[in-house]
Design a protein around this motif. Sequence first.
Motif, PDB file in Angstrom:
ATOM      1  N   SER A 167      -5.656   1.197  -4.049  1.00 34.84           N
ATOM      2  CA  SER A 167      -6.837   1.049  -3.112  1.00 34.84           C
ATOM      3  C   SER A 167      -8.181   1.709  -3.639  1.00 34.84           C
ATOM      4  CB  SER A 167      -6.329   1.453  -1.814  1.00 34.84           C
ATOM      5  OG  SER A 167      -5.379   0.603  -1.460  1.00 34.84           O
ATOM      6  N   LYS A 168      -7.698   2.683  -4.486  1.00 32.87           N
ATOM      7  CA  LYS A 168      -9.128   3.654  -4.634  1.00 32.87           C
ATOM      8  C   LYS A 168      -9.583   3.305  -6.002  1.00 32.87           C
ATOM      9  CE  LYS A 168      -8.090   5.102  -0.410  1.00 32.87           C
ATOM     10  NZ  LYS A 168      -7.055   5.901  -0.110  1.00 32.87           N
ATOM     11  N   THR A 188      -1.502   4.303  -5.279  1.00 32.16           N
ATOM     12  CA  THR A 188      -2.091   3.052  -4.730  1.00 32.16           C
ATOM     13  C   THR A 188      -3.064   2.195  -5.648  1.00 32.16           C
ATOM     14  OG1 THR A 188      -3.287   2.294  -2.892  1.00 32.16           O
ATOM     15  CG2 THR A 188      -3.903   4.288  -3.574  1.00 32.16           C
ATOM     16  N   GLY A 208       0.928  -1.110   0.095  1.00 24.26           N
ATOM     17  CA  GLY A 208      -0.020   0.075  -0.166  1.00 24.26           C
ATOM     18  C   GLY A 208       0.756   1.177  -0.151  1.00 24.26           C
ATOM     19  N   ALA A 209       0.233   2.474  -0.353  1.00 24.71           N
ATOM     20  CA  ALA A 209       0.864   3.532  -0.235  1.00 24.71           C
ATOM     21  C   ALA A 209       1.288   3.982   1.159  1.00 24.71           C
ATOM     22  CB  ALA A 209      -0.052   4.754  -0.605  1.00 24.71           C
ATOM     23  N   ASP A 210       0.626   3.613   2.126  1.00 21.07           N
ATOM     24  CA  ASP A 210       0.805   3.706   3.538  1.00 21.07           C
ATOM     25  C   ASP A 210       2.356   3.116   3.954  1.00 21.07           C
ATOM     26  OD1 ASP A 210      -1.515   4.910   3.988  1.00 21.07           O
ATOM     27  OD2 ASP A 210      -2.391   3.267   5.298  1.00 21.07           O
ATOM     28  N   ALA A 251      -2.947   9.473  -4.275  1.00 18.15           N
ATOM     29  CA  ALA A 251      -3.836   8.366  -3.892  1.00 18.15           C
ATOM     30  C   ALA A 251      -4.928   8.116  -4.794  1.00 18.15           C
ATOM     31  CB  ALA A 251      -4.261   8.295  -2.410  1.00 18.15           C
ATOM     32  N   TYR A 252      -5.705   9.754  -4.990  1.00 19.85           N
ATOM     33  CA  TYR A 252      -7.063   9.753  -5.613  1.00 19.85           C
ATOM     34  C   TYR A 252      -6.805  10.106  -7.283  1.00 19.85           C
ATOM     35  CZ  TYR A 252      -8.612   9.261  -1.113  1.00 19.85           C
ATOM     36  OH  TYR A 252      -9.086   8.594   0.095  1.00 19.85           O
ATOM     37  N   TYR A 292      -4.349  13.842   5.091  1.00 26.16           N
ATOM     38  CA  TYR A 292      -4.238  12.440   5.423  1.00 26.16           C
ATOM     39  C   TYR A 292      -3.748  12.490   6.781  1.00 26.16           C
ATOM     40  CZ  TYR A 292      -3.979   7.604   4.390  1.00 26.16           C
ATOM     41  OH  TYR A 292      -3.814   6.278   4.759  1.00 26.16           O
ATOM     42  N   TYR A 332       0.592  10.488   7.749  1.00 24.94           N
ATOM     43  CA  TYR A 332       1.779  11.286   7.731  1.00 24.94           C
ATOM     44  C   TYR A 332       2.389  11.379   9.045  1.00 24.94           C
ATOM     45  CZ  TYR A 332      -0.288  12.446   3.161  1.00 24.94           C
ATOM     46  OH  TYR A 332      -0.807  12.674   2.091  1.00 24.94           O
ATOM     47  N   ASP A 388       1.396  12.964  -2.609  1.00 24.25           N
ATOM     48  CA  ASP A 388       0.404  11.638  -2.259  1.00 24.25           C
ATOM     49  C   ASP A 388      -0.699  11.749  -3.482  1.00 24.25           C
ATOM     50  OD1 ASP A 388      -1.494   9.532  -1.662  1.00 24.25           O
ATOM     51  OD2 ASP A 388      -1.220  10.327   0.687  1.00 24.25           O
ATOM     52  N   CYS A 412      -0.828  16.258  -0.267  1.00 23.94           N
ATOM     53  CA  CYS A 412      -1.980  15.401  -0.818  1.00 23.94           C
ATOM     54  C   CYS A 412      -2.703  16.095  -1.995  1.00 23.94           C
ATOM     55  CB  CYS A 412      -2.847  14.832   0.459  1.00 23.94           C
ATOM     56  SG  CYS A 412      -3.766  13.557  -0.112  1.00 23.94           S
ATOM     57  N   ARG A 432      -3.851  -4.525  -0.614  1.00 20.13           N
ATOM     58  CA  ARG A 432      -2.424  -3.751  -0.259  1.00 20.13           C
ATOM     59  C   ARG A 432      -1.534  -3.769  -1.057  1.00 20.13           C
ATOM     60  NH1 ARG A 432      -4.456  -0.965   1.584  1.00 20.13           N
ATOM     61  NH2 ARG A 432      -2.612  -0.241   2.845  1.00 20.13           N
ATOM     62  N   CYS A 433      -1.632  -2.868  -2.088  1.00 19.34           N
ATOM     63  CA  CYS A 433      -0.531  -2.644  -3.205  1.00 19.34           C
ATOM     64  C   CYS A 433      -0.301  -1.284  -3.439  1.00 19.34           C
ATOM     65  CB  CYS A 433      -0.846  -3.697  -4.386  1.00 19.34           C
ATOM     66  SG  CYS A 433       0.502  -3.426  -5.474  1.00 19.34           S
ATOM     67  N   ASN A 455      -7.096  14.725   0.551  1.00 16.29           N
ATOM     68  CA  ASN A 455      -8.112  14.123   1.614  1.00 16.29           C
ATOM     69  C   ASN A 455      -8.081  14.868   2.772  1.00 16.29           C
ATOM     70  OD1 ASN A 455      -9.603  12.094   2.891  1.00 16.29           O
ATOM     71  ND2 ASN A 455      -8.256  10.407   2.803  1.00 16.29           N
TER      72      ASN A 455
END
Length: 358
Positions: free
Chosen positions: A210-211, A208, A80-82, A183-184, A107, A110, A181, A150, A219-220, A154
């Motif tokens: 995930s979205k 990610t 994941g990006a996390d 993610a979106y 987010y 961090y 980031d 971000c 989890r990638c 988010n």
Amino acid sequence: MDIEKLARKDVQRLTPYLSARKLGGQGEIWLNANESPFDNLYSVCGAGLNRYSECQPASLILAYAHYAHVQKEKVLTSRGADESIDLLIRTFCEPGHDHILFCPPTYGMYEVSANVAGVACKKVPLTQQWQLDLPNIEKNLQDVKLVFICNPNNPTGNRIKEEDIKTLLEMTHDKALVVIDEAYIDFCPEASFSACLPHYPNLVILRTLSKAFALAGLRCGFTLADPKIIALMLNIIAPYPVPSPVIDIACQALSKEGIFRMKEQVNLINTQRNLLESALSKLPGFKVFNGSANFILFKCPRPEALFSTLWDNGIILRKSSIEGCIRISVGLYDECEKTLQLMCDKGISPSNLLRSHP
Ligand SMILES: *Cc1c(COP(=O)(O)O)cnc(C)c1O
């Protein structure tokens, strides 16, 4: 013996990240974690699991490099990006000395990852328009190694101005890395900074599955950056960060067909988001913040009451850290319609809001 006392002092004081999932709820309609409503099916080959997986599987790295239009030497994959956020902090920040900088509201991970690593945080709030406060960022760059931005942000959903990010990249070029980031970003790919990687050696991009790719449970995630940054992160990454079945499924998601399906679903979600935004903005006392991702932030008169009424009826939204605000992920048409209908039944709105906007 008091086992607690054995732990690191700062760890004794930490509280775990309160994820949407941990908050529980008995929902039928989950609109609280910005997950995709589309449950795409994959086939998994169960053989070969006696062997360890490759640390950075060539097929997966190549597939993502191809999707993101970057060279494969600039791609790292992680849990994941996390995990990438955590790797970056542990790679670049000296505990007890260096800082990360981020711009709330944003987010939460961090700060969580910095706390776990014993790294201090500088917080420079976004402006009232939820844009970067560049003068204050510049004043606070002392001992900062990583600046997290971000985009789209988010939980606010808005994009950060391209010009401001470029100014930030120049301001920090000899001092700190700028971590965007994204993610979106698959919901507004034209806003990505991936094409800027060759121009800014201090630029790092987080991605990610995930979205938009609808694979939160897989989890990638990916880091896009200069090969020197990738090499440093590989110095500390776990030997087998990506399980074999994950590699298998992620490669299917990143195939030509997988990307085509993701883009179709992104179009549906974006259309649905625009409808939901206009429906919510018609409600008495509501203020909707138009966004570029798969969720909407809105301000409403009695957020607590609205949240718990929906919760009691199996519709789970997310309370925002922003005063008076609630965040709703964009679900399927029926899920959005049911949510609006319930608000209406509870006297919050006129009925059939979504349908009146074809
Ligand atoms: C969901 C999210 C992530 C986490 O991505 P994973 O790949 O699931 O770890 C990172 N950043 C932001 C802004 C997110 O909303």
